[in-house]
Write an enzyme that holds these catalytic residues in place. Sequence first.
Site, PDB file in Angstrom:
ATOM      1  N   HIS A   7       0.831  -1.203   0.000  1.00 44.90           N
ATOM      2  CA  HIS A   7       0.000   0.000   0.000  1.00 44.90           C
ATOM      3  C   HIS A   7       0.865   1.252   0.000  1.00 44.90           C
ATOM      4  O   HIS A   7       2.053   1.194   0.274  1.00 44.90           O
ATOM      5  CB  HIS A   7      -0.967   0.025   1.192  1.00 44.90           C
ATOM      6  CG  HIS A   7      -0.312   0.147   2.533  1.00 44.90           C
ATOM      7  ND1 HIS A   7       0.074  -0.951   3.276  1.00 44.90           N
ATOM      8  CD2 HIS A   7       0.004   1.236   3.285  1.00 44.90           C
ATOM      9  CE1 HIS A   7       0.600  -0.543   4.422  1.00 44.90           C
ATOM     10  NE2 HIS A   7       0.574   0.782   4.456  1.00 44.90           N
ATOM     11  N   GLU A  43      -8.144   4.839   9.888  1.00 45.02           N
ATOM     12  CA  GLU A  43      -7.643   4.537   8.558  1.00 45.02           C
ATOM     13  C   GLU A  43      -8.700   3.872   7.698  1.00 45.02           C
ATOM     14  O   GLU A  43      -9.627   3.252   8.203  1.00 45.02           O
ATOM     15  CB  GLU A  43      -6.401   3.652   8.629  1.00 45.02           C
ATOM     16  CG  GLU A  43      -6.630   2.332   9.315  1.00 45.02           C
ATOM     17  CD  GLU A  43      -5.358   1.539   9.428  1.00 45.02           C
ATOM     18  OE1 GLU A  43      -5.177   0.625   8.599  1.00 45.02           O
ATOM     19  OE2 GLU A  43      -4.567   1.821  10.339  1.00 45.02           O
ATOM     20  N   GLN A  60      -3.874   3.518   1.548  1.00 49.41           N
ATOM     21  CA  GLN A  60      -4.235   3.582   2.963  1.00 49.41           C
ATOM     22  C   GLN A  60      -4.368   5.053   3.333  1.00 49.41           C
ATOM     23  O   GLN A  60      -3.391   5.799   3.294  1.00 49.41           O
ATOM     24  CB  GLN A  60      -3.166   2.918   3.831  1.00 49.41           C
ATOM     25  CG  GLN A  60      -3.471   2.977   5.314  1.00 49.41           C
ATOM     26  CD  GLN A  60      -2.314   2.473   6.156  1.00 49.41           C
ATOM     27  OE1 GLN A  60      -1.155   2.821   5.899  1.00 49.41           O
ATOM     28  NE2 GLN A  60      -2.616   1.645   7.135  1.00 49.41           N
ATOM     29  N   HIS A  84       3.956   7.286   3.423  1.00 52.16           N
ATOM     30  CA  HIS A  84       4.890   6.158   3.355  1.00 52.16           C
ATOM     31  C   HIS A  84       4.502   5.205   2.240  1.00 52.16           C
ATOM     32  O   HIS A  84       3.410   5.278   1.697  1.00 52.16           O
ATOM     33  CB  HIS A  84       4.943   5.410   4.695  1.00 52.16           C
ATOM     34  CG  HIS A  84       3.677   4.687   5.050  1.00 52.16           C
ATOM     35  ND1 HIS A  84       2.629   5.300   5.706  1.00 52.16           N
ATOM     36  CD2 HIS A  84       3.290   3.407   4.840  1.00 52.16           C
ATOM     37  CE1 HIS A  84       1.659   4.420   5.893  1.00 52.16           C
ATOM     38  NE2 HIS A  84       2.028   3.261   5.361  1.00 52.16           N
ATOM     39  N   GLU A 134       7.524   0.854   5.002  1.00 49.00           N
ATOM     40  CA  GLU A 134       6.899  -0.124   5.885  1.00 49.00           C
ATOM     41  C   GLU A 134       7.025  -1.509   5.259  1.00 49.00           C
ATOM     42  O   GLU A 134       6.933  -1.654   4.038  1.00 49.00           O
ATOM     43  CB  GLU A 134       5.415   0.238   6.068  1.00 49.00           C
ATOM     44  CG  GLU A 134       4.656  -0.677   6.994  1.00 49.00           C
ATOM     45  CD  GLU A 134       3.194  -0.258   7.150  1.00 49.00           C
ATOM     46  OE1 GLU A 134       2.496  -0.901   7.952  1.00 49.00           O
ATOM     47  OE2 GLU A 134       2.743   0.696   6.475  1.00 49.00           O
TER      48      GLU A 134
END
Length: 142
Positions: A7, A43, A60, A84, A134
């Site tokens: 994502h 989220e 996301q 991110h 991530e």
Amino acid sequence: MLTRIDHIGIACHDLEATAEFYRATYGFEVFHTEVNEEQGVREAMLKINETSDGGASYLQLLEPVREDSAVGKWLAKNGEGVHHIAFGTEDVDGDSESIRDKGVRVLYDQPRSGSMGSRITFLHPKDCHGVLTELVTSRAEH
């Protein structure tokens, strides 16, 4: 081994308005929503497509529930936008250790709980050319 872009995290001030933009503009529907108290965010996951390894790729959307959360601080400093990028892996523990052994700072000693029951960790953006990165093992993979 990293298998996909899991994502892209986008920080926003208003989760519903941002989700509506992506629905109206691109046709992306909200697949999942939750509040992650540990990370201080609400989220929404918008599924983009299925992937060849059985996972999926998502956007996301992240709205802070506390100003002192990491996303809240980032949003106050940078405004809305890409926060991110996350890569999917079958083994977040093993891959984070392998990456740590290459000199990249891993932000959590042990992976933590993430969206939809996943296990996650982050890599320091200063070690990743300015990109907060991530690593994600989805619930189906662990």
